[in-house]
Design a protein around this motif. Structure first.
Motif, PDB file in Angstrom:
ATOM      1  N   GLN A   1       0.813  -1.206   0.000  1.00 13.99           N
ATOM      2  CA  GLN A   1       0.000   0.000   0.000  1.00 13.99           C
ATOM      3  C   GLN A   1       0.849   1.260   0.000  1.00 13.99           C
ATOM      4  OE1 GLN A   1      -2.420  -0.633   3.486  1.00 13.99           O
ATOM      5  NE2 GLN A   1      -4.034  -1.695   2.341  1.00 13.99           N
ATOM      6  N   ILE A   2       2.035   1.184   0.611  1.00 19.07           N
ATOM      7  CA  ILE A   2       2.942   2.326   0.673  1.00 19.07           C
ATOM      8  C   ILE A   2       4.365   1.830   0.469  1.00 19.07           C
ATOM      9  CG2 ILE A   2       1.466   3.657   2.250  1.00 19.07           C
ATOM     10  CD1 ILE A   2       3.303   2.775   4.523  1.00 19.07           C
ATOM     11  N   SER A   3       5.271   2.774   0.259  1.00 19.69           N
ATOM     12  CA  SER A   3       6.681   2.408   0.142  1.00 19.69           C
ATOM     13  C   SER A   3       7.274   2.214   1.533  1.00 19.69           C
ATOM     14  CB  SER A   3       7.457   3.503  -0.593  1.00 19.69           C
ATOM     15  OG  SER A   3       7.533   4.668   0.199  1.00 19.69           O
ATOM     16  N   ILE A   4       8.425   1.573   1.595  1.00 15.71           N
ATOM     17  CA  ILE A   4       9.038   1.298   2.882  1.00 15.71           C
ATOM     18  C   ILE A   4       9.463   2.586   3.581  1.00 15.71           C
ATOM     19  CG2 ILE A   4      11.412   1.019   2.045  1.00 15.71           C
ATOM     20  CD1 ILE A   4      11.588  -1.434   3.914  1.00 15.71           C
ATOM     21  N   THR A   5       9.861   3.600   2.829  1.00 14.49           N
ATOM     22  CA  THR A   5      10.276   4.857   3.450  1.00 14.49           C
ATOM     23  C   THR A   5       9.101   5.584   4.087  1.00 14.49           C
ATOM     24  OG1 THR A   5      10.100   5.947   1.301  1.00 14.49           O
ATOM     25  CG2 THR A   5      12.282   5.163   1.969  1.00 14.49           C
ATOM     26  N   GLU A   6       7.912   5.419   3.548  1.00 15.42           N
ATOM     27  CA  GLU A   6       6.730   6.077   4.113  1.00 15.42           C
ATOM     28  C   GLU A   6       6.343   5.496   5.469  1.00 15.42           C
ATOM     29  OE1 GLU A   6       3.584   7.378   0.949  1.00 15.42           O
ATOM     30  OE2 GLU A   6       4.495   5.500   0.232  1.00 15.42           O
ATOM     31  N   ALA A   7       6.713   4.244   5.721  1.00 11.98           N
ATOM     32  CA  ALA A   7       6.353   3.594   6.981  1.00 11.98           C
ATOM     33  C   ALA A   7       7.365   3.837   8.083  1.00 11.98           C
ATOM     34  CB  ALA A   7       6.183   2.092   6.767  1.00 11.98           C
ATOM     35  N   ILE A   8       8.527   4.374   7.748  1.00 12.91           N
ATOM     36  CA  ILE A   8       9.570   4.602   8.745  1.00 12.91           C
ATOM     37  C   ILE A   8       9.210   5.815   9.600  1.00 12.91           C
ATOM     38  CG2 ILE A   8      11.987   5.262   9.068  1.00 12.91           C
ATOM     39  CD1 ILE A   8      12.631   3.586   6.577  1.00 12.91           C
ATOM     40  N   THR A   9       9.258   5.634  10.914  1.00 15.11           N
ATOM     41  CA  THR A   9       8.883   6.682  11.869  1.00 15.11           C
ATOM     42  C   THR A   9      10.100   7.087  12.693  1.00 15.11           C
ATOM     43  OG1 THR A   9       6.666   5.731  12.038  1.00 15.11           O
ATOM     44  CG2 THR A   9       7.331   7.267  13.769  1.00 15.11           C
ATOM     45  N   PRO A  10      10.432   8.375  12.739  1.00 17.08           N
ATOM     46  CA  PRO A  10      11.573   8.808  13.543  1.00 17.08           C
ATOM     47  C   PRO A  10      11.232   8.821  15.029  1.00 17.08           C
ATOM     48  CG  PRO A  10      10.540  10.699  12.516  1.00 17.08           C
ATOM     49  CD  PRO A  10       9.836   9.486  11.978  1.00 17.08           C
ATOM     50  N   CYS A  11      12.236   8.513  15.857  1.00 16.53           N
ATOM     51  CA  CYS A  11      12.096   8.527  17.304  1.00 16.53           C
ATOM     52  C   CYS A  11      13.336   9.207  17.874  1.00 16.53           C
ATOM     53  CB  CYS A  11      11.959   7.104  17.844  1.00 16.53           C
ATOM     54  SG  CYS A  11      11.859   7.005  19.642  1.00 16.53           S
ATOM     55  N   PHE A  12      13.142  10.158  18.775  1.00 16.81           N
ATOM     56  CA  PHE A  12      14.267  10.910  19.323  1.00 16.81           C
ATOM     57  C   PHE A  12      14.561  10.416  20.738  1.00 16.81           C
ATOM     58  CE2 PHE A  12      12.513  13.460  15.965  1.00 16.81           C
ATOM     59  CZ  PHE A  12      13.645  13.891  15.287  1.00 16.81           C
ATOM     60  N   LEU A  13      15.781   9.948  20.933  1.00 15.75           N
ATOM     61  CA  LEU A  13      16.213   9.394  22.206  1.00 15.75           C
ATOM     62  C   LEU A  13      17.101  10.399  22.925  1.00 15.75           C
ATOM     63  CD1 LEU A  13      17.172   5.817  20.934  1.00 15.75           C
ATOM     64  CD2 LEU A  13      14.995   6.548  21.921  1.00 15.75           C
ATOM     65  N   ALA A  14      16.719  10.744  24.146  1.00 21.55           N
ATOM     66  CA  ALA A  14      17.477  11.724  24.914  1.00 21.55           C
ATOM     67  C   ALA A  14      18.502  11.024  25.798  1.00 21.55           C
ATOM     68  CB  ALA A  14      16.535  12.562  25.770  1.00 21.55           C
ATOM     69  N   ASP A  15      19.672  11.645  25.920  1.00 21.80           N
ATOM     70  CA  ASP A  15      20.684  11.185  26.856  1.00 21.80           C
ATOM     71  C   ASP A  15      21.555  12.368  27.255  1.00 21.80           C
ATOM     72  OD1 ASP A  15      22.636  11.541  24.805  1.00 21.80           O
ATOM     73  OD2 ASP A  15      22.227   9.537  24.051  1.00 21.80           O
ATOM     74  N   ALA A  16      22.617  12.081  27.983  1.00 21.19           N
ATOM     75  CA  ALA A  16      23.455  13.153  28.503  1.00 21.19           C
ATOM     76  C   ALA A  16      24.096  13.982  27.394  1.00 21.19           C
ATOM     77  CB  ALA A  16      24.544  12.572  29.408  1.00 21.19           C
ATOM     78  N   GLY A  17      24.268  13.398  26.231  1.00 27.24           N
ATOM     79  CA  GLY A  17      24.889  14.115  25.123  1.00 27.24           C
ATOM     80  C   GLY A  17      23.907  14.897  24.277  1.00 27.24           C
ATOM     81  N   GLY A  18      22.659  14.932  24.676  1.00 22.75           N
ATOM     82  CA  GLY A  18      21.628  15.621  23.906  1.00 22.75           C
ATOM     83  C   GLY A  18      20.551  14.652  23.472  1.00 22.75           C
ATOM     84  N   SER A  19      20.261  14.626  22.205  1.00 24.65           N
ATOM     85  CA  SER A  19      19.299  13.665  21.677  1.00 24.65           C
ATOM     86  C   SER A  19      19.781  13.177  20.325  1.00 24.65           C
ATOM     87  CB  SER A  19      17.903  14.279  21.552  1.00 24.65           C
ATOM     88  OG  SER A  19      17.896  15.308  20.581  1.00 24.65           O
ATOM     89  N   CYS A  20      19.366  11.979  19.978  1.00 25.13           N
ATOM     90  CA  CYS A  20      19.744  11.418  18.685  1.00 25.13           C
ATOM     91  C   CYS A  20      18.517  10.770  18.058  1.00 25.13           C
ATOM     92  CB  CYS A  20      20.879  10.412  18.831  1.00 25.13           C
ATOM     93  SG  CYS A  20      20.647   9.205  20.138  1.00 25.13           S
ATOM     94  N   GLN A  21      18.506  10.757  16.745  1.00 27.55           N
ATOM     95  CA  GLN A  21      17.355  10.219  16.029  1.00 27.55           C
ATOM     96  C   GLN A  21      17.581   8.767  15.665  1.00 27.55           C
ATOM     97  OE1 GLN A  21      15.737  12.526  12.723  1.00 27.55           O
ATOM     98  NE2 GLN A  21      15.176  10.637  11.637  1.00 27.55           N
ATOM     99  N   LEU A  22      16.639   7.947  16.096  1.00 34.19           N
ATOM    100  CA  LEU A  22      16.609   6.537  15.721  1.00 34.19           C
ATOM    101  C   LEU A  22      15.366   6.316  14.886  1.00 34.19           C
ATOM    102  CD1 LEU A  22      17.542   3.568  15.981  1.00 34.19           C
ATOM    103  CD2 LEU A  22      16.194   3.434  18.085  1.00 34.19           C
TER     104      LEU A  22
ATOM    105  N   ASP B   1      18.667   7.172  30.978  1.00 41.62           N
ATOM    106  CA  ASP B   1      18.510   7.290  32.427  1.00 41.62           C
ATOM    107  C   ASP B   1      19.669   6.688  33.217  1.00 41.62           C
ATOM    108  OD1 ASP B   1      16.086   8.516  32.011  1.00 41.62           O
ATOM    109  OD2 ASP B   1      14.892   6.705  32.334  1.00 41.62           O
ATOM    110  N   HIS B   2      20.313   5.670  32.653  1.00 44.20           N
ATOM    111  CA  HIS B   2      21.303   4.915  33.430  1.00 44.20           C
ATOM    112  C   HIS B   2      22.583   4.684  32.636  1.00 44.20           C
ATOM    113  CE1 HIS B   2      17.989   4.299  36.177  1.00 44.20           C
ATOM    114  NE2 HIS B   2      17.286   3.724  35.236  1.00 44.20           N
ATOM    115  N   SER B   3      23.102   5.738  32.047  1.00 45.88           N
ATOM    116  CA  SER B   3      24.282   5.599  31.192  1.00 45.88           C
ATOM    117  C   SER B   3      25.533   5.212  31.978  1.00 45.88           C
ATOM    118  CB  SER B   3      24.537   6.896  30.425  1.00 45.88           C
ATOM    119  OG  SER B   3      24.753   7.972  31.338  1.00 45.88           O
ATOM    120  N   GLY B   4      25.516   5.420  33.303  1.00 45.23           N
ATOM    121  CA  GLY B   4      26.678   5.078  34.106  1.00 45.23           C
ATOM    122  C   GLY B   4      26.629   3.704  34.727  1.00 45.23           C
ATOM    123  N   SER B   5      25.601   2.934  34.436  1.00 40.59           N
ATOM    124  CA  SER B   5      25.446   1.607  35.031  1.00 40.59           C
ATOM    125  C   SER B   5      26.371   0.590  34.374  1.00 40.59           C
ATOM    126  CB  SER B   5      23.997   1.136  34.900  1.00 40.59           C
ATOM    127  OG  SER B   5      23.666   0.926  33.539  1.00 40.59           O
TER     128      SER B   5
END
Length: 302
Positions: free
Chosen positions: A99-120, A270-274
């Motif tokens: 029904q759609i292309s594979i790129t249309e189904a991809i959803t960005p998610c922003f993950l926050a950490d001590a270095g800022g945020s990154c897009q997955l 939340d637990h980057s030092g663990s």
């Protein structure tokens, strides 16, 4: 594509998924293809989906310029989006229905950490029989081919369903790397061996002599105990299967993992030092550095 490659569910792999190598001059003119890493487990409850998402986050922390895509490859009970608390309009069923292309189904998610945020980026799955009814060998092959064409990504992680479902086996055999997650529990170890046995057989029948599997021991009491678990599995593989998967790493048990899953929050945020975070960062460096492609592989047909 040869229909014989998909003759029966007993042979879920496909010769059409083999890689072929072109002359060096031709390779230089091709767009880069993403490395595909399949993540599997013999049984549920070993932390496979958590590992997939946390590994992706760790890879982005190692190199924030990289682009990573996580594909929910559990076609019956997808839950990658649930662990992230991700809202999305499309999922993998829309691709399987064409029904759609594979790129249309991809959803960005922003993950926050001590270095800022990154897009997955996430290709969400779907829960329910409607997804399973769409599956066929041709659909799996088509999906893998589409993923190979996503040249904008450095790596694609596919979170497979637990067990030995034929679709998981097909993807595992075709992946550049298979990360098999297990724990110290005897049942998890036994099921992991079953996955390795079938994976090695699938690749051998498809003309690929070497295993692409590496072992991740999760929820280990300690590094040495995790290494001992790997040793038992490696010895069994060497003795009965005549191949030995490598150890990708050991992740020590951390009660805060279940808490972050419940809160739908990224563990490394939340637990980057663990100790568990340190363990998975080491695995990420191993996975990122384990690239030995001299010539870029392209999909062969037939």
């Amino acid at each position: 594509m040869s229909q014989a490659a998909f003759a029966s569910p007993a042979r879920p792999y496909s010769k059409a998924l083999r890689t072929a190598f072109l002359p060096e001059s031709t390779v230089r003119d091709l767009p880069p293809t993403p490395r595909i890493v399949a993540i599997a487990s013999g049984k549920g409850g070993v932390g496979k989906t958590w590992f997939s998402l946390t590994l992706a986050h760790a890879l982005l922390r190692e190199n924030r310029e990289s682009r990573i895509l996580v594909v929910d490859g559990d076609f019956g009970l997808g839950n990658v989006d649930i662990q992230l608390g991700l809202r999305h309009k499309f999922d993998i069923t829309h691709i399987l229905k064409r029904q759609i292309s594979i790129t249309e189904a991809i959803t960005p998610c922003f993950l926050a950490d001590a270095g800022g945020s990154c897009q997955l980026d996430i290709l969400p799955g779907h829960s329910g029989a409607s997804t399973l009814s769409l599956l066929g060998h041709d659909r799996i092959h088509e999906l893998l081919e589409q993923l190979r064409t996503l040249s904008g990504y450095d790596m694609i992680l596919i979170d497979l369903c637990a067990g030995i479902d034929w679709s998981a086996r097909a993807i595992a055999a075709a992946a550049d790397t298979l990360l098999l997650v297990t724990t110290e529990e005897p049942t998890a170890l036994t099921d992991a061996y079953a996955v390795l046995k079938l994976s090695m057989r699938d690749r051998q029948l498809d003309g690929l002599r070497e295993t692409n599997a590496e072992i991740v021991v999760n929820q280990a009491a300690g590094i040495r105990s995790g290494q001992a678990v790997y040793g038992v599995l490696a010895e069994a593989c060497e003795r009965f299967l005549h191949q030995t998967p490598r150890l990708a790493g050991v992740i020590r048990r951390d009660r805060r993992v279940s808490e972050t899953i419940r809160l739908q929050r990224p563990f490394l945020g939340d637990h980057s030092g663990s100790v568990a975070a340190g363990d998975i960062m080491r695995i990420a460096r191993h996975v990122a550095g384990d690239v030995s492609v001299i010539r870029r592989p392209v999909m062969s047909v037939g």
